[in-house]
Design a protein around this motif. Structure first.
Motif, PDB file in Angstrom:
ATOM      1  N   PRO A  46      43.312  42.127  44.489  1.00  9.68           N
ATOM      2  CA  PRO A  46      43.054  42.924  45.527  1.00  9.68           C
ATOM      3  C   PRO A  46      43.412  42.363  46.991  1.00  9.68           C
ATOM      4  O   PRO A  46      43.063  41.001  46.961  1.00  9.68           O
ATOM      5  N   PRO A  47      43.641  43.062  47.911  1.00  7.81           N
ATOM      6  CA  PRO A  47      43.977  42.348  49.150  1.00  7.81           C
ATOM      7  C   PRO A  47      42.623  41.968  49.881  1.00  7.81           C
ATOM      8  O   PRO A  47      41.741  42.579  49.457  1.00  7.81           O
ATOM      9  N   PRO A  48      42.689  40.803  50.526  1.00 10.57           N
ATOM     10  CA  PRO A  48      41.518  40.254  51.147  1.00 10.57           C
ATOM     11  C   PRO A  48      41.030  41.143  52.268  1.00 10.57           C
ATOM     12  O   PRO A  48      41.668  41.904  52.713  1.00 10.57           O
ATOM     13  N   LYS A  49      39.732  41.049  52.596  1.00 16.09           N
ATOM     14  CA  LYS A  49      39.030  41.626  53.558  1.00 16.09           C
ATOM     15  C   LYS A  49      39.029  41.053  55.000  1.00 16.09           C
ATOM     16  O   LYS A  49      39.463  41.530  55.883  1.00 16.09           O
ATOM     17  N   ALA A  50      39.242  39.721  54.750  1.00 16.97           N
ATOM     18  CA  ALA A  50      39.207  38.630  55.841  1.00 16.97           C
ATOM     19  C   ALA A  50      40.315  37.749  55.964  1.00 16.97           C
ATOM     20  O   ALA A  50      40.663  37.170  54.666  1.00 16.97           O
ATOM     21  N   LEU A  51      41.169  37.505  56.979  1.00 16.21           N
ATOM     22  CA  LEU A  51      42.114  36.286  56.903  1.00 16.21           C
ATOM     23  C   LEU A  51      41.697  35.181  57.693  1.00 16.21           C
ATOM     24  O   LEU A  51      41.416  35.326  58.978  1.00 16.21           O
ATOM     25  N   PHE A  52      41.632  33.816  57.156  1.00 15.70           N
ATOM     26  CA  PHE A  52      41.300  32.828  58.026  1.00 15.70           C
ATOM     27  C   PHE A  52      42.881  31.883  58.389  1.00 15.70           C
ATOM     28  O   PHE A  52      43.328  31.815  57.247  1.00 15.70           O
ATOM     29  N   PHE A  53      43.014  31.709  59.703  1.00 16.24           N
ATOM     30  CA  PHE A  53      44.266  31.171  59.944  1.00 16.24           C
ATOM     31  C   PHE A  53      43.885  29.562  60.275  1.00 16.24           C
ATOM     32  O   PHE A  53      43.166  29.473  61.332  1.00 16.24           O
ATOM     33  N   ASP A  54      44.914  28.981  59.859  1.00 11.72           N
ATOM     34  CA  ASP A  54      45.282  27.612  60.555  1.00 11.72           C
ATOM     35  C   ASP A  54      45.909  27.928  61.869  1.00 11.72           C
ATOM     36  O   ASP A  54      46.337  29.048  61.915  1.00 11.72           O
ATOM     37  N   VAL A  55      45.675  27.212  62.855  1.00 16.03           N
ATOM     38  CA  VAL A  55      46.305  27.390  64.255  1.00 16.03           C
ATOM     39  C   VAL A  55      47.352  26.484  64.500  1.00 16.03           C
ATOM     40  O   VAL A  55      48.611  27.133  64.802  1.00 16.03           O
ATOM     41  N   PHE A  56      47.271  25.375  64.726  1.00 20.23           N
ATOM     42  CA  PHE A  56      48.204  24.309  65.043  1.00 20.23           C
ATOM     43  C   PHE A  56      49.276  24.491  64.120  1.00 20.23           C
ATOM     44  O   PHE A  56      49.116  23.922  63.003  1.00 20.23           O
ATOM     45  N   GLY A  57      50.532  24.850  64.527  1.00 20.20           N
ATOM     46  CA  GLY A  57      51.549  24.922  63.921  1.00 20.20           C
ATOM     47  C   GLY A  57      51.877  26.128  62.951  1.00 20.20           C
ATOM     48  O   GLY A  57      52.993  26.441  62.793  1.00 20.20           O
ATOM     49  N   THR A  58      50.796  26.793  62.640  1.00 26.03           N
ATOM     50  CA  THR A  58      50.934  28.091  62.006  1.00 26.03           C
ATOM     51  C   THR A  58      51.036  29.287  62.946  1.00 26.03           C
ATOM     52  O   THR A  58      51.857  30.333  62.715  1.00 26.03           O
ATOM     53  N   VAL A  59      50.012  29.270  63.787  1.00 28.76           N
ATOM     54  CA  VAL A  59      49.957  30.360  65.042  1.00 28.76           C
ATOM     55  C   VAL A  59      50.863  29.843  66.244  1.00 28.76           C
ATOM     56  O   VAL A  59      51.506  30.857  66.892  1.00 28.76           O
ATOM     57  N   VAL A  60      50.513  28.851  66.536  1.00 27.99           N
ATOM     58  CA  VAL A  60      51.239  28.160  67.929  1.00 27.99           C
ATOM     59  C   VAL A  60      52.425  27.157  67.423  1.00 27.99           C
ATOM     60  O   VAL A  60      51.957  26.175  66.630  1.00 27.99           O
TER      61      VAL A  60
END
Length: 277
Positions: A8-22
């Protein structure tokens, strides 16, 4: 893009930031190049001739990579120490970045390039990294779909908060390793973040451009979403290909998935489809 639709799809998404988002590489390299140029060409600058000579030899993209690599080594060492129950005082990433910058300037023979107050200022460029083109829109799309979107980064809280404002990243929660007293990939970081939201690990997904990060999250029971980003993956190609062919990640966003923006936007499109099933 490949997906595993059995969960099932997750309820929460945890994001790595350095390189993944920026895009830390582009931001840091350009900043170092600009600051060094401005200092060396300032009429009020009193940089020694020997330092000027050494500066001409510095390749700033390599310098930026060395700085980033020192962060990787530092956080992995801290995680191992935590694993071995070794007593240690928690050191923030800001403190590491400053210490590492001083050491690198010395190693390259250019420690006299900037005054101490300028070195401190330069060390804080990591607070103001530019987002990948898909990041802000992708995060907002996920938020609009009802997902909880959180950082789960080794960056300290002040750094992540400044970056969110600078790069227009609409997080619902800012979670840092600093909050949990350990660094990724220590399991306590992932499990503590889940508990903070009152969710089971299987109800959460780790989103990262680094398979080692996802491997640690997966071992803690989290779902995993991999986003390919240029020059970010440290695993060798054969290991990376093996993980992909075995469906190792619950969602795999390739660099080629960019006809409509790619990256986090592609994650949002796919999860929206899953929610409609």
């Amino acid at each position: 893009m490949s997906t595993n639709s059995q969960k099932p799809p997750p309820k929460a998404l945890f994001f790595d930031v350095f390189g993944t988002v920026v895009d830390w590489r582009k931001t840091v390299t350009k900043y170092l190049e600009r600051r060094s140029f401005e200092t060396l060409n300032s009429g009020s600058s009193s940089v020694a001739t020997a330092v000027r000579t050494k500066c001409a030899e510095v390749h700033w993209p390599t310098f930026a990579q060395e700085w980033r690599s020192s962060y990787y080594a530092f956080t992995r060492d801290q995680a191992k120490r935590k694993d071995n129950d070794q007593a240690l005082a928690f050191k923030t990433v800001d403190d590491h970045h400053l210490d590492s910058l001083r050491a690198l300037l010395d190693q390259h023979g250019i420690s006299g390039l900037w005054r101490e107050d300028q070195v401190i200022q330069v060390s804080r460029i990591w607070h103001y990294l530019e987002a990948w083109p898909d990041s802000s829109r992708g995060l907002m799309a996920l938020k609009d779909q009802g997902f909880i979107i959180c950082t789960l980064s080794n960056g300290n809280i002040e750094l992540l908060t400044d970056m969110a404002v600078h790069a227009d990243l609409p997080w619902t929660h800012v979670f840092s390793a600093e909050k949990f007293g350990a660094y990724k990939p220590h399991p306590s970081v992932y499990t503590s973040a889940c508990r903070e939201l009152g969710l089971e690990p299987g109800q959460c997904a780790m989103v990262a451009a680094h398979l080692a990060d996802l491997e640690a999250a997966r071992e803690c029971g989290l779902q995993t979403i991999y986003i390919e980003r240029a020059q970010e993956e440290s695993w060798p190609p054969e290991k990376m290909d093996g993980a992909k062919s075995k469906g190792w990640a619950d969602m795999w966003v390739s660099v080629g998935d960019d006809s409509k923006g790619g990256g986090i936007l592609e994650v949002a499109r796919n999860l929206e489809g899953e929610q409609k099933l």
